[in-house]
Design an enzyme around this catalytic site. Structure first.
Site, PDB file in Angstrom:
ATOM      1  CD  GLU A  25     -20.312 153.004  42.153  1.00  0.00           C
ATOM      2  OE1 GLU A  25     -20.528 151.298  41.877  1.00  0.00           O
ATOM      3  OE2 GLU A  25     -19.532 153.207  43.167  1.00  0.00           O
ATOM      4  CD  GLU A  48     -23.955 148.144  41.726  1.00  0.00           C
ATOM      5  OE1 GLU A  48     -23.346 149.722  41.252  1.00  0.00           O
ATOM      6  OE2 GLU A  48     -23.343 147.346  42.094  1.00  0.00           O
ATOM      7  CD  GLU A 108     -19.496 150.463  46.910  1.00  0.00           C
ATOM      8  OE1 GLU A 108     -20.461 149.510  47.727  1.00  0.00           O
ATOM      9  OE2 GLU A 108     -18.869 150.760  46.233  1.00  0.00           O
TER      10      GLU A 108
HETATM   11 ZN   LIG Z   1     -20.933 149.203  45.403  1.00  0.00          ZN
END
Ligand SMILES: [Zn+2]
Length: 898
Positions: free
Chosen positions: A269, A303, A325
């Site tokens: 990302e 992302e 995450e």
């Molecule tokens: Zn990720």
């Protein structure tokens, strides 16, 4: 520990950074032999840090340092020191400008961390600690800086030069040119990115909620430029969704994605410049399966969503990885649920959790979603941090409800924009925005292991109550012998004898109710080790539907009998629990057959599972034209639990009996219902052009589920049906499904057909790397005998290389993870094969090598003979010289823990 072995880093030792870096100015001169990186960094002492005289910067051992200058003066050799991983500057002032110049060799970087070559292009991967392989830096996420990056390269081979932010200047001289990029948003080094290559791109625009126009570009090498339209659409959908559901708007004027063939992870990302593994961005009907399309949509969204949950608000340190995450996986899961079928998505998520996270949580690498320590952070990009982390965020959502969850996320983003924070800040925002008490809920961050919840129910016909006695227990895990009770949502419904939901009551303090059409679900708050819930107004003895929607990541036990499971399969208003009831029934029946095989008795498959499947198939036939019928859900209900999951449920995994029992049950269903399977197959064939739309995907998944049963006995007629699909299909979903079934078929009729199909497939797709990956995967996953010989031979194939992670994973992964009978062959040949691959990969790409290891780490779950063989291979790996910290950590933890 031997001397010189890698040391663990602990969360409790966290200290704020000694210095801050206000601005980062990079000049990167790319060449074919050496690349020169000149970094000019503006340092100021961190007012919150203890005053230390010297400053230590991070750097990899391959930085060849050519210059160290402070405030324009080159340092003498006694003013600094360099070792394998650090540059120490002695006696630095409170504020200064550091200039360093290093030479690096990206073309020799096979670990793919930092700046490296993928084919003819240069690209980067800096998360977690790759940036230190590019230049000397304070490479930690809580050091955030404004970046200005100039890339200088030869024009002909590298016409495209990209970095984060906006291009602000460019120029050329002779056969070289340069571009300067400026990123106005402060970011940690792990979000830095650079790409240089001969790339093509497609362009789109997106108008944000405040009316700003954003340029969207997706770059690939020229032969892939016809496979990125779907990713562009997915990107626009993601941007709109994040505005609508979370109120998050994109911030830069341009958003770029680059597809890269050699990449360790799925995608990254980096601010304004996402870098993607080709496998997560390319899609074309004839080369990409439906699952591939769904993956592209989900990863593009994931992302993109990181721009807020990860980039604008980032992690203080890597122990907090789940902060970005877990939250972002939850966000991409919710997005996928909104784009397609919520229930199908939920089943997929839970299957993934059970296949990857539950075993991890029961093994030597078990760790909380916020780990306490690590040797190599790359080893903690795990199913626990990601998938269990997402389940934890989902529980906030379930406990608080949609509106209050949004209030919490708004507060979190508003309060911490531009900061590097911890998971605690997320919990505090959820608490404070809602005046909620999540004190006990925090155990989900600090405790490892999968909690077990045992429920019993009793009906009182006089009082019209149904009493649930609930016990929770979490087994010991490495370093955590005892656990505190969790606070978790237990979503419950009660079915009456017609199969309708009963509108029962529960005590106020336990209850949040969700009521949809015909659905009555209570979310009970489980907090105690043992807790009793009395549900009132229960008109008749009910069948309970427990843990609806999989409301907590636990293993739930309730003594259902098989008739109750069949009843739930037919009637439960909760789609997930309809599927779950079918799974429980299948597990129960298969386990019975396992017992018969182990006892040497002729296996007898309970008729009820055949009748349950018959009911599902009849519904599929009778309601074929019904748009509301979720065919993908039916396809999922027709899939028996995997051998791996069945193994996970047993004390000692009896690989061979589980395989034989599952085949026995599949065979009984296939034989007795072949007519219905054929009808379903024919009804779901379509002449229409391929579209990656949910209804079409659902239809194909049902058709191919039926074909799989038809190929179970594989008589001649069915083999030709399969060949016909293989040859006549216009899309990779149907082509690859047919190829897989031919390859897996044990029948004599299929033998010639499969070799021809494999050859034709290879010849047709030799230039399409991702399709050839699939060709390797299908062969490596084949459960028939002699698969290891084939896998060994494929290692010598011209298209095979360990240096491309996708290709290495394509051959090693399915054999070791999805082919239990072959991997666990009693001879130990499968274990030896995996250990050989890990040893070879350790020297090439430690991160990928370490990830391959997990099947061996589960040695304790098997019989003594296999245990010994598996452990011997782990010890053989451990005895290797030059073991990377990545591989060392996983192997040593696996053999140590007694
Ligand atoms: Zn990720």
């Amino acid at each position: 520990m031997k001397e010189g072995q890698p040391q663990a880093i602990h969360l409790k030792d966290y200290k704020v950074p000694p210095f801050l870096i206000e601005t980062t100015d990079l000049h990167v001169e790319l060449n074919e032999d050496e690349t020169f990186v000149t970094a000019t960094l503006r340092f100021t002492r961190n007012p919150d840090a203890e005053n230390e005289k010297d400053l230590m910067l991070d750097g990899g051992k391959d930085l060849d340092t050519r210059l160290v200058e402070i405030d324009g003066r080159e340092l003498l050799s006694n003013e600094y020191a360099i070792d394998d991983q650090s540059l120490t500057l002695f006696g630095v002032p409170d504020s200064f400008e550091l200039k360093t110049k290093v030479a690096i060799k990206p073309q020799e970087n096979t670990a793919l961390e930092g700046l490296y070559r993928s084919g003819d292009m240069f690209c980067t991967q800096c998360e977690a600690e790759g940036f230190r392989n590019i230049t000397w830096y304070l490479d930690r996420p809580d050091v955030m800086s404004v970046y200005r990056t100039t890339i200088d390269a030869e024009k002909k081979n590298y016409p495209i030069l990209l970095s984060n932010g906006n291009a602000v200047a460019r120029g050329e001289e002779g056969d070289r040119h340069w571009v300067t990029w400026e990123d106005p948003f402060k970011k940690p080094a792990y979000l830095f990115a650079l790409v240089a290559g001969n790339l093509e791109f497609i362009e789109g625009t997106f108008e944000t909620m405040s009316g700003r126009s954003i340029t969207l570009q997706i770059f690939t090498e020229s032969h892939n430029i016809d496979k990125v339209d779907y990713a562009m659409d997915a990107l626009k959908r993601s941007m709109r969704w994040d505005e609508e559901v979370y109120g998050r708007e994109y911030d830069l004027d341009i958003f770029m994605i680059v597809a890269v063939e050699s990449f360790n992870m799925g995608a990254m990302e980096n601010k304004g410049l996402n870098i993607f593994n080709t496998s997560c961005v390319l899609a074309r009907p004839d080369t990409t399966t439906d699952a591939g399309y769904e993956r592209v949509e989900a990863v593009v969204a994931h992302e993109y969503f990181h721009n807020w949950s990860g980039n604008r608000v980032t992690c203080r340190d890597w122990f907090q990885l789940s902060l970005k995450e877990g939250f972002t996986v939850f966000r991409d899961q919710s997005f996928s649920e909104d784009m397609g079928s919520e229930t199908v998505c939920r089943v997929d998520q839970v299957q993934m959790l059970r296949a990857a996270q539950f075993p991890e949580d029961a093994g030597p690498m078990s760790h909380p979603i916020r780990p306490d320590s690590y040797i190599e952070i790359n080893n903690f990009y795990t199913a626990t941090v990601y998938e269990k982390g997402a389940e934890v965020v989902r529980m906030y959502h379930t406990l608080l409800g949609e509106e209050r969850f949004r209030k919490g996320s708004d507060l979190y983003f508003e309060r911490h924009d531009g900061q590097a924070v911890t998971t605690e800040e997320f919990t505090l925002a959820m608490e404070e925005a809602n005046d909620a008490d999540l004190g006990q809920f925090r155990h989900w961050y600090s405790q490892s292991g999968t909690p077990q919840v045992t429920v019993t129910g009793e009906y009182d016909s006089d009082a019209k109550t149904f009493t649930l006695d609930v016990e929770q227990f979490c087994p010991p895990t490495p370093g955590q012998p005892e656990k505190a009770a969790y606070h978790m949502p237990l979503a419950v419904g009660l079915l009456d004898s017609n199969g309708d939901d009963i509108a029962f009551t529960a005590e106020e303090r336990d209850l949040a109710t969700v009521r949809k059409d015909g659905e009555y679900t209570a979310v009970l708050h489980l907090r105690e080790p043992k807790q009793t819930f009395v549900l009132g107004d229960v008109s008749e003895e009910p069948v309970p539907s427990l843990l609806r929607g999989f409301s907590a990541p636990v293993k739930l036990t309730y003594q259902y009998d098989r008739d109750q499971l069949m009843f739930l399969m037919k009637h439960d208003s909760d789609g997930f629990n309809r599927w779950e009831a079918g799974q429980r029934l299948a597990i129960d029946v298969i386990q019975e057959v396992v017992g018969q095989i182990q006892a040497g008795i002729e296996p007898m498959v309970d008729e009820r599972i055949v009748r349950a499947f018959e009911h599902v198939l009849n519904e599929a036939v009778e309601r074929n034209d019904d748009d509301g019928l979720d065919k993908a859900m039916i396809a999922l209900m027709l899939a028996l639990p995997s051998e791996q999951y069945l193994g996970e449920l047993s004390e000692i995994v009896d690989v061979d009996s589980i395989h034989a029992a599952r085949e026995e049950v599949r065979g009984a269903i296939a034989r007795q219902l072949s007519g219905l399977f054929l009808s379903v197959y024919k009804l779901n064939k379509s002449e229409e052009a391929y579209a990656p739309e949910p209804t079409d995907i659902a239809r194909r998944s049902l058709k191919n589920a039926a074909l799989a049963y038809l190929m179970q006995p594989s008589d001649t007629e069915m083999v030709s049906l399969c060949v016909e699909q293989f040859e006549g299909s216009d899309n990779m979903t149907d082509t690859s499904a047919a190829l897989r079934l031919l390859v897996n078929s044990a029948s004599a009729e299929a033998r010639d057909a499969k070799e021809k199909a494999l050859t034709d497939f290879y010849n047709r797709w030799a230039d399409e790397a991702l399709v050839i990956d699939m060709w390797f995967q299908i062969q490596a996953a084949c459960p028939l005998p002699n698969t290891l010989e084939r896998v060994d031979a494929l290692k010598q194939h011209e298209a095979y290389t360990l240096k491309n992670p996708n290709r290495a994973r394509a051959l090693i992964g399915p054999f070791c993870n999805a082919n239990p009978v072959n991997f666990h062959d009693r001879s130990g040949s499968g274990y030896r094969y995996l250990a050989d691959q890990v040893i070879e990969l350790n020297g090439i790409n430690p991160q990928v090598a370490a990830r391959m290891l997990s099947p061996l780490t589960r040695w304790r779950r098997f019989d003594p003979g296999r245990q010994k063989l598996m452990k011997a291979e782990l010890e053989r790996i451990l005895a290797q010289d030059d073991l990377s910290p990545d591989v060392f950590e996983i192997v040593s933890k696996s053999v140590e823990q007694e």
